[in-house]
Design a protein around this motif. Structure first.
Motif, mmCIF file in Angstrom:
data_model
loop_
_atom_site.group_PDB
_atom_site.id
_atom_site.type_symbol
_atom_site.label_atom_id
_atom_site.label_comp_id
_atom_site.label_asym_id
_atom_site.label_seq_id
_atom_site.Cartn_x
_atom_site.Cartn_y
_atom_site.Cartn_z
ATOM 1 N N THR A 6 0.829 -1.200 0.000
ATOM 2 C CA THR A 6 0.000 0.000 0.000
ATOM 3 C C THR A 6 0.866 1.253 0.000
ATOM 4 O O THR A 6 1.743 1.402 0.844
ATOM 5 N N ILE A 7 0.601 2.145 -0.949
ATOM 6 C CA ILE A 7 1.363 3.376 -1.110
ATOM 7 C C ILE A 7 0.497 4.564 -0.717
ATOM 8 O O ILE A 7 -0.620 4.726 -1.211
ATOM 9 N N ALA A 8 1.023 5.415 0.173
ATOM 10 C CA ALA A 8 0.339 6.643 0.562
ATOM 11 C C ALA A 8 0.763 7.760 -0.381
ATOM 12 O O ALA A 8 1.958 8.004 -0.576
ATOM 13 N N GLU A 92 2.038 10.109 8.302
ATOM 14 C CA GLU A 92 1.468 9.502 9.512
ATOM 15 C C GLU A 92 0.954 8.089 9.221
ATOM 16 O O GLU A 92 1.038 7.198 10.075
ATOM 17 N N SER A 93 0.426 7.869 8.016
ATOM 18 C CA SER A 93 -0.095 6.538 7.680
ATOM 19 C C SER A 93 1.026 5.504 7.609
ATOM 20 O O SER A 93 0.804 4.328 7.883
ATOM 21 N N VAL A 94 2.229 5.951 7.246
ATOM 22 C CA VAL A 94 3.385 5.050 7.256
ATOM 23 C C VAL A 94 3.785 4.736 8.689
ATOM 24 O O VAL A 94 4.068 3.582 9.033
ATOM 25 N N LYS A 95 3.816 5.751 9.528
ATOM 26 C CA LYS A 95 4.158 5.535 10.937
ATOM 27 C C LYS A 95 3.178 4.577 11.607
ATOM 28 O O LYS A 95 3.571 3.708 12.398
ATOM 29 N N ALA A 96 1.894 4.712 11.265
ATOM 30 C CA ALA A 96 0.868 3.859 11.868
ATOM 31 C C ALA A 96 0.850 2.457 11.294
ATOM 32 O O ALA A 96 0.128 1.592 11.806
ATOM 33 N N GLY A 97 1.616 2.209 10.236
ATOM 34 C CA GLY A 97 1.641 0.888 9.620
ATOM 35 C C GLY A 97 0.508 0.651 8.649
ATOM 36 O O GLY A 97 0.355 -0.464 8.146
ATOM 37 N N VAL A 101 4.809 2.942 2.339
ATOM 38 C CA VAL A 101 5.703 4.030 1.939
ATOM 39 C C VAL A 101 4.848 5.203 1.485
ATOM 40 O O VAL A 101 3.739 5.013 0.980
ATOM 41 N N ALA A 102 5.357 6.426 1.693
ATOM 42 C CA ALA A 102 4.649 7.638 1.283
ATOM 43 C C ALA A 102 5.387 8.302 0.127
ATOM 44 O O ALA A 102 6.623 8.299 0.081
ATOM 45 N N VAL A 103 4.622 8.885 -0.803
ATOM 46 C CA VAL A 103 5.189 9.595 -1.952
ATOM 47 C C VAL A 103 4.572 10.983 -2.009
ATOM 48 O O VAL A 103 3.346 11.121 -1.909
ATOM 49 N N SER A 104 5.418 12.000 -2.185
ATOM 50 C CA SER A 104 4.931 13.370 -2.305
ATOM 51 C C SER A 104 5.792 14.133 -3.296
ATOM 52 O O SER A 104 7.010 13.947 -3.351
ATOM 53 N N ALA A 105 5.164 14.995 -4.083
ATOM 54 C CA ALA A 105 5.877 15.895 -4.983
ATOM 55 C C ALA A 105 5.825 17.322 -4.455
ATOM 56 O O ALA A 105 6.097 18.271 -5.186
ATOM 57 N N GLY A 106 5.493 17.463 -3.181
ATOM 58 C CA GLY A 106 5.325 18.785 -2.585
ATOM 59 C C GLY A 106 6.620 19.423 -2.124
ATOM 60 O O GLY A 106 7.725 18.977 -2.455
ATOM 61 N N ASN A 107 6.486 20.459 -1.332
ATOM 62 C CA ASN A 107 7.583 21.256 -0.778
ATOM 63 C C ASN A 107 8.648 20.362 -0.134
ATOM 64 O O ASN A 107 8.383 19.653 0.826
ATOM 65 N N LEU A 297 9.518 4.799 5.244
ATOM 66 C CA LEU A 297 9.945 5.093 3.881
ATOM 67 C C LEU A 297 9.163 6.264 3.296
ATOM 68 O O LEU A 297 7.936 6.275 3.326
ATOM 69 N N VAL A 298 9.909 7.244 2.766
ATOM 70 C CA VAL A 298 9.316 8.428 2.139
ATOM 71 C C VAL A 298 10.063 8.718 0.850
ATOM 72 O O VAL A 298 11.300 8.746 0.841
#
Length: 359
Positions: A6-8, A92-97, A101-107, A297-298
């Protein structure tokens, strides 16, 4: 690959969000049909895009939030006021399990600050580092640190080497990556004391890598090593120089082929090769910077990434999660021949102030 990885996704991060995020996830779903997604963002913006992609929606979940980290927001502001933003909730969703892994194109600064604050560093890591893939003559290489740590000591450079090698093993599929320390010369006597001490530690450590010693800046593009290690100040300058050189080459070649009708004819004959060169230098084909050393993972995508580029960043995230990068880093650090001491992780002053205010 395990089922239902699952990818956030921070759906609001990036220059063309949320369209590029959703369409990039749709492309990634075609490549990785067993992967699920959780989108975080504003429902009015994201939900219509998901409704128009039923196959993606089938393997996705959506979490609404009104709060968004803006491109101009400082890291301290993100820590103080954006804890319910799409970016923060993805982490936070990664920390909570809930997500792998989280993906962002933001700042970038805000993402680094929030990720460090929410996930913390691994017990065996002093400072996290920002790593990314760069095109070389022989393919790709990993380079770190790219700006997370302006000043580094020898132990930091050793940690970066271990983390970079583990990243190269997962993403580039190399069993023993070649690792080099960026320096002003290849001779052992050159460089500052931190670089020379790090080199000595790496030479005497039992690690799943081939330590190649020092490399110079002109050796990065030649692909002399698979992993290039340096401090964040030097790494960020080198990265911008590499990107600028690639843009310069593209413009000069384009101008040359437009200079006359003979040149235009030559382009028609060389078009296939030129397209291959363009694709190899295209940052969208090497997209996906990684924050290594965190207890989670980020992945940071280029803010201006295309749909193809965003899908590439998701692919990097999947590779890291699939190969359990955090476990590899922790295991490999056991082979480092140095006395490890606990020290305070490097944080921006504004980040420390923000933590105290949010406590």
């Amino acid at each position: 690959m395990k089922k239902h990885l699952t990818i956030a996704l921070d759906a609001m991060g990036g220059d063309q969000a949320p369209a590029v995020v959703v369409h990039g996830a749709h492309l990634a779903r075609e490549r990785y049909p067993d992967v699920h997604f959780v989108f975080f963002g504003r429902s009015d913006d994201v939900q219509p895009l998901l409704d128009a992609a039923p196959l993606l929606k089938k393997v996705s979940r959506f979490v609404h939030t009104d709060d968004v980290v803006q491109a101009e927001d400082k890291p301290g502001k993100a820590l103080r006021r954006s804890r319910q933003s799409s970016m923060a909730l993805a982490i936070e969703s990664v920390k909570a399990g809930e997500c792998d892994v989280a993906v962002s194109a933001g700042n970038t600064g805000a993402l680094m600050a929030l990720a460090k604050f929410i996930l913390r560093t691994l017990p065996s890591i002093d400072r996290p580092a920002l790593a990314s893939l760069l095109p070389t003559y022989k393919g790709e290489c990993v380079m770190l640190d790219l700006g997370a740590n302006v000043e580094c000591d020898a132990s930091n450079l050793v940690e970066f080497s271990v983390m970079g090698a583990a990243f190269a093993r997962t993403v580039l599929g190399l069993q023993r990556p070649r690792v080099g320390l960026l320096n002003i010369g290849v001779e052992e006597l050159k460089g500052n004391e931190e670089v020379k001490e790090a080199a000595e530690i790496l030479r005497t450590s039992d690690l799943p890598m081939e330590f190649c010693g020092f490399i110079e800046g002109n050796m990065i593009g030649a692909g002399e090593t698979d992993v290039v290690v340096t401090d964040g100040f030097t790494g960020n300058v080198a990265l911008k120089a590499v990107e600028g050189t690639a843009q310069l080459i593209g413009r000069l070649v384009g101008d040359a082929f437009r200079s006359s009708w003979r040149a235009r004819l030559g382009y028609l004959l060389a078009r296939r090769g030129m397209n291959g060169l363009r694709d190899h230098l295209d940052p969208n084909h090497h997209n996906g910077a990684v924050m290594l050393g965190l207890n989670g993972l980020v992945v940071k995508s280029h803010g201006g990434a295309t749909v193809e580029g965003y899908a590439t960043a998701i692919g990097v995230a999947i590779d890291m999660a699939h190969h359990n990068l955090i476990h590899l880093i922790t295991k490999d650090l056991g082979g480092v021949a140095m006395d490890r001491q606990e020290s305070e992780p490097l944080t921006l002053e504004t980040d420390k102030q923000a933590e105290s205010k949010s406590a």
